[in-house]
Design an enzyme around this catalytic site. Structure first.
Site, PDB file in Angstrom:
ATOM      1  CB  THR A   1      -0.762   0.056   1.486  1.00  0.00           C
ATOM      2  OG1 THR A   1      -1.815   1.035   0.936  1.00  0.00           O
ATOM      3  CG2 THR A   1      -0.207   0.101   2.573  1.00  0.00           C
TER       4      THR A   1
ATOM      5  NE  ARG B   1      -9.805  -7.519   2.382  1.00  0.00           N
ATOM      6  CZ  ARG B   1      -8.594  -6.701   2.644  1.00  0.00           C
ATOM      7  NH1 ARG B   1      -8.592  -5.402   1.963  1.00  0.00           N
ATOM      8  NH2 ARG B   1      -8.223  -7.085   3.521  1.00  0.00           N
TER       9      ARG B   1
END
Length: 230
Positions: A202, A230
């Site tokens: 990330t 999700r």
């Protein structure tokens, strides 16, 4: 006269950098300090996969993001602007699991998440599951500043982005050749259990501006083969 110093630390497996620029007091004005920390997750990379050339590519990409964010702070800009500048740079770089270069879901698409927070006001904005917003971190900031909500999801987030005039792209824009080549095998259903030490990439940034305000943000494509919603 202003003098800047920097401490640079790089981790090669996930790719993260810390930059601490300091403006030292000069004869023409008071002293001030600014700081910028970024992390650029590159997904799950083993030491064997990190060649010298690949490591150098990540170092260069991270340095570019740092320079973009630090330029904002150096010019007296806000911590929020610096965070957005650094993360936007990484969202546009295919090396990171954020926006362009993000991993794919179990359905073969890309779904993106992002969040931003302003320390001065303690306001925040976030989104999840967008598929067409070119720079999710800009949408997170728009949610924080231009809506009375804190978070939007999926179609609602897409609609708000369009309402705000943010740049939209086809989902194919986010899917790089490298992601395709690494995901040729059919995904597990449900996704296979991961090793305990396996990490997911990330990107993010934290900034301190000359006024003493903090801001933080993050942007990600999530995990490979994540299921719908999700």
């Amino acid at each position: 006269m202003r003098v800047h110093r920097a401490l640079l630390i790089v981790g090669t497996l996930l790719g993260w950098v810390c930059l601490l620029p300091v403006t030292v007091q000069g004869q023409d004005g008071p002293s001030s300090e600014t700081a910028l920390v970024i992390h650029g997750g590159a997904g799950s990379l083993s030491a064997d996969e990190m060649s010298d050339d690949r490591e150098e590519a990540y170092r260069l990409a991270l340095r570019t993001a740092l320079q973009e964010g630090n330029a904002v702070l150096r010019d007296g800009g806000s911590a929020l602007d610096a965070v957005q500048a650094a993360i936007t740079t990484m969202e546009a770089d295919t090396l990171f699991n954020a926006a362009r270069g993000a991993v794919r879901t179990s359905e073969g698409a890309v779904e993106l998440d992002a969040a931003i927070m302003d320390g001065a006001t303690r306001n925040a904005g976030a989104l999840t599951g967008v598929q067409t917003v070119k720079h999710p971190i800009r949408l997170a900031r728009a949610i924080m500043e231009d809506s009375y909500h804190v978070m939007f999801a999926q179609e609602g987030a897409e609609a708000f982005a369009e309402q705000q005039g943010l740049e939209l792209v086809e989902n194919e824009y986010f899917i790089t050749a490298a992601r395709r080549s690494g995901e040729e095998k059919a995904p597990a259903d449900p996704p296979a259990a991961q090793e305990e030490d396996e990490k997911y990439g990330t990107v993010g940034a934290v900034a301190l501006d000359a006024a003493g305000n903090l801001a933080a943000g993050t942007s990600t494509g999530g995990i490979s083969d994540k299921e719908f919603g999700r």
